[in-house]
Design a protein around this motif. Structure first.
Motif, short mmCIF file in Angstrom:
data_model
loop_
_atom_site.label_atom_id
_atom_site.label_comp_id
_atom_site.label_asym_id
_atom_site.label_seq_id
_atom_site.Cartn_x
_atom_site.Cartn_y
_atom_site.Cartn_z
N UNK A 5 0.81 -1.22 0.00
CA UNK A 5 0.00 0.00 0.00
C UNK A 5 0.84 1.27 0.00
N UNK A 6 1.95 1.27 0.74
CA UNK A 6 2.82 2.45 0.77
C UNK A 6 3.38 2.75 -0.62
N UNK A 7 3.82 1.71 -1.32
CA UNK A 7 4.36 1.89 -2.67
C UNK A 7 3.29 2.41 -3.61
N UNK A 8 2.10 1.87 -3.49
CA UNK A 8 1.00 2.29 -4.35
C UNK A 8 0.69 3.76 -4.12
N UNK A 9 0.66 4.18 -2.87
CA UNK A 9 0.40 5.59 -2.54
C UNK A 9 1.47 6.49 -3.16
N UNK A 10 2.74 6.09 -3.04
CA UNK A 10 3.82 6.88 -3.63
C UNK A 10 3.69 6.98 -5.14
N UNK A 11 3.38 5.87 -5.79
CA UNK A 11 3.22 5.87 -7.24
C UNK A 11 2.06 6.77 -7.65
N UNK A 12 0.94 6.64 -6.97
CA UNK A 12 -0.22 7.46 -7.31
C UNK A 12 0.07 8.95 -7.10
N UNK A 41 9.44 22.13 -18.38
CA UNK A 41 8.30 21.51 -17.69
C UNK A 41 7.99 20.13 -18.24
N UNK A 42 8.14 19.96 -19.53
CA UNK A 42 7.90 18.65 -20.14
C UNK A 42 8.91 17.63 -19.63
N UNK A 43 10.15 18.06 -19.44
CA UNK A 43 11.17 17.17 -18.88
C UNK A 43 10.80 16.78 -17.45
N UNK A 44 10.22 17.70 -16.68
CA UNK A 44 9.80 17.38 -15.32
C UNK A 44 8.69 16.33 -15.33
N UNK A 45 7.77 16.44 -16.28
CA UNK A 45 6.70 15.45 -16.41
C UNK A 45 7.31 14.08 -16.73
N UNK A 46 8.24 14.07 -17.65
CA UNK A 46 8.88 12.83 -18.06
C UNK A 46 9.59 12.17 -16.88
N UNK A 47 10.31 12.95 -16.09
CA UNK A 47 11.01 12.41 -14.91
C UNK A 47 10.02 11.84 -13.90
N UNK A 48 8.91 12.54 -13.69
CA UNK A 48 7.91 12.07 -12.74
C UNK A 48 7.33 10.73 -13.19
N UNK A 49 7.06 10.59 -14.49
CA UNK A 49 6.54 9.33 -15.01
C UNK A 49 7.58 8.22 -14.89
N UNK A 50 8.83 8.55 -15.21
CA UNK A 50 9.90 7.55 -15.09
C UNK A 50 10.03 7.07 -13.65
N UNK A 51 10.00 8.00 -12.71
CA UNK A 51 10.14 7.63 -11.30
C UNK A 51 8.98 6.74 -10.85
N UNK A 52 7.79 7.02 -11.33
CA UNK A 52 6.64 6.17 -10.98
C UNK A 52 6.85 4.78 -11.55
N UNK A 53 7.30 4.69 -12.78
CA UNK A 53 7.57 3.39 -13.39
C UNK A 53 8.65 2.63 -12.66
N UNK A 54 9.74 3.32 -12.29
CA UNK A 54 10.82 2.66 -11.57
C UNK A 54 10.35 2.18 -10.21
N UNK A 55 9.47 2.92 -9.57
CA UNK A 55 8.94 2.50 -8.27
C UNK A 55 8.13 1.22 -8.43
N UNK A 56 7.36 1.13 -9.50
CA UNK A 56 6.57 -0.07 -9.75
C UNK A 56 7.50 -1.27 -9.98
N UNK A 57 8.53 -1.07 -10.80
CA UNK A 57 9.48 -2.15 -11.06
C UNK A 57 10.21 -2.55 -9.78
#
Length: 89
Positions: A5-12, A41-57
């Protein structure tokens, strides 16, 4: 989804932040803002998405190592995790 649940909250939270940033990028483009500001700003969005993906992995790796699975499902194989990780590269 893989993770506790903690990981899911962070990803969300990261995905919601990225969603807000993407809305900001769209508004910036509509307003005719400077290219440098939009790309930043687009680079910031990309980094946020990457970090969410890495957290899932990472959660998947942890689950695979401890051999615990949710809902009785088999943990992901090493090959599946590698494929997921490389999809983010």
């Amino acid at each position: 989804m893989v993770g506790d649940e903690d990981s899911i909250v962070l990803v969300l939270n990261r995905l919601r932040r990225a969603q807000g940033q993407l809305g900001g990028v769209i508004a910036m483009i509509e307003q005719g803002r400077d290219c440098k500001d939009v790309v930043t700003q687009l680079a910031a969005v990309s980094r946020a998405l990457d970090r969410a993906g890495f957290k899932i992995v990472a959660s998947g790796l942890r689950e695979c190592l401890t051999e615990t699975a949710q809902d009785g499902k088999e943990p992901m194989s090493e090959a599946e995790l590698e494929k997921l990780f490389l999809a983010l590269a």
